[in-house]
Design an enzyme around this catalytic site. Structure first.
Site, mmCIF file in Angstrom:
data_model
loop_
_atom_site.group_PDB
_atom_site.id
_atom_site.type_symbol
_atom_site.label_atom_id
_atom_site.label_comp_id
_atom_site.label_asym_id
_atom_site.label_seq_id
_atom_site.Cartn_x
_atom_site.Cartn_y
_atom_site.Cartn_z
ATOM 1 N N HIS A 1 0.859 -1.187 0.000
ATOM 2 C CA HIS A 1 0.000 0.000 0.000
ATOM 3 C C HIS A 1 0.896 1.239 0.000
ATOM 4 O O HIS A 1 1.846 1.316 0.785
ATOM 5 C CB HIS A 1 -0.897 -0.015 1.244
ATOM 6 C CG HIS A 1 -1.821 1.156 1.300
ATOM 7 N ND1 HIS A 1 -2.927 1.258 0.483
ATOM 8 C CD2 HIS A 1 -1.795 2.287 2.044
ATOM 9 C CE1 HIS A 1 -3.541 2.407 0.737
ATOM 10 N NE2 HIS A 1 -2.871 3.053 1.672
ATOM 11 N N ASP B 1 -6.656 -2.397 3.900
ATOM 12 C CA ASP B 1 -5.343 -1.793 4.188
ATOM 13 C C ASP B 1 -5.001 -1.838 5.683
ATOM 14 O O ASP B 1 -4.452 -0.894 6.248
ATOM 15 C CB ASP B 1 -5.262 -0.350 3.676
ATOM 16 C CG ASP B 1 -5.462 -0.282 2.175
ATOM 17 O OD1 ASP B 1 -5.094 -1.267 1.495
ATOM 18 O OD2 ASP B 1 -5.987 0.724 1.689
#
Ligand code: GRF
Length: 315
Positions: free
Chosen positions: A109, A145
């Site tokens: 990410h 995430d």
């Protein structure tokens, strides 16, 4: 033996390419056995195919999320992969898929998590006047995430950076971070020290358990009582890391070896009351090992201790 990895992409696949080139280094601990995508047009599929890596594509359009994930799961399983690596895979995953690959699925990410989950990470970092942006590799959990961070690289933000110029530099950091983090992560699963530490945590969680060294092996027993687990590391140079546990006897031993002769074997010098379980095959299910250890503890624990446990478990 290299760990088998499936990479899921949706677009350019430049992180996938970085992972793939790192995998060509002779000492790399993983190999890519499949690149799969929800987007049949993904550029990265062409790169992978040209490099001779098997590819799979199935559009998600018109399919329920869980149904599409099940198709991807099937392709991954068929490839023999035991790890899933998300590299710009722009799909939210179903809880079923996440549960199936829990602890064995990584994502990258473009932010310093826990900051800036979701989209537009670079713009948000610039607007917040952060001195640094960066990238994170984390284990995938049900939350987007989220999940334990395995590695990060900070990238300084320049005074004139735009979201695009910053994104370009963060990507360079990603190409360093992802292969290294993945290689270290999969290597753990065959590393005797890591495997022993995992067993130690589970074994010492049993009531009145302690650890001694027996014939050079880490050995777990009930204080002042019998042993219920040994870790065998490279015994007489056999190259194996295995957990030795108490079982009911020769029949159970034969049944286990029959069910999976690579994983289970009869430990030398221990007799029929024990079985060895390989821990270094790269797909060890630690919850399962935890249950095994508890069963082994119970097999050797004095009755008064197991009775106490039974009473305690009722509440
Ligand atoms: C990367 O920036 C990654 O952090 C994010 O998606 C992007 C994928 O880019 N998850 P690419 O397809 O690897 O070029």
């Amino acid at each position: 033996m290299k760990a088998k990895v499936a990479v899921l992409i949706s677009g350019a696949g430049t992180n996938m390419a970085a992972l793939l080139y790192a995998a060509k280094l002779t000492d790399c601990s993983y190999e890519i056995v499949l690149v799969a995508s929800n987007n049949p047009e993904a550029e990265g599929l062409k790169i992978a195919a040209t490099e001779g890596v098997p590819v799979f594509a199935k559009s998600h359009v018109g399919l329920e999320r869980a149904a599409h994930d099940a198709i991807m799961h099937e392709a991954i399983t068929q490839s023999g992969a035991t790890y899933v690596v998300l590299a710009g895979y722009m799909r939210i995953l179903s809880t079923e898929f996440v549960a199936k690959w829990g602890g064995r699925m990584l994502n990258i990410h473009p932010s310093l998590l826990p900051k800036y989950k979701g989209l537009h990470t670079h713009q948000r970092a610039i607007e917040a006047k952060d001195p640094v942006a960066g990238t994170s590799v984390h284990l995938v959990t049900a939350e987007l995430d989220d999940g334990p961070v395995l590695g990060q690289i900070e990238v300084a933000i320049l005074p004139r950076d735009t979201a695009n110029t910053l994104a370009d530099r963060v990507k360079m950091a990603e190409y360093q971070l992802y292969p290294k983090t993945l290689a270290d992560f999969v290597a753990r699963d065959t590393n005797p020290e890591y495997l022993t530490a995992q067993v130690r945590t589970l074994a010492l969680a049993q009531p009145q358990a302690d650890e001694v060294l027996s014939h050079g092996m880490p050995c777990f027993g009930i204080i002042g009582g019998k042993k219920f687990a040994y870790v065998s590391v490279d015994h007489h140079g056999d190259g194996k890391t295995a957990l030795l546990l108490k079982i009911s006897g020769v029949e159970e031993q034969a049944m286990l070896i029959d069910s999976d002769a690579e994983r289970y074997y009869r430990p030398a010098y221990f007799g029929d009351g024990w079985v060895a379980i390989r821990l270094d095959l790269g797909d060890t299910d630690w919850d399962h090992i935890g249950d095994w250890i508890a069963k082994s503890w119970r097999a050797v624990a004095p009755k008064k201790l197991t009775k106490l446990m039974d009473v305690a478990n009722k509440f």
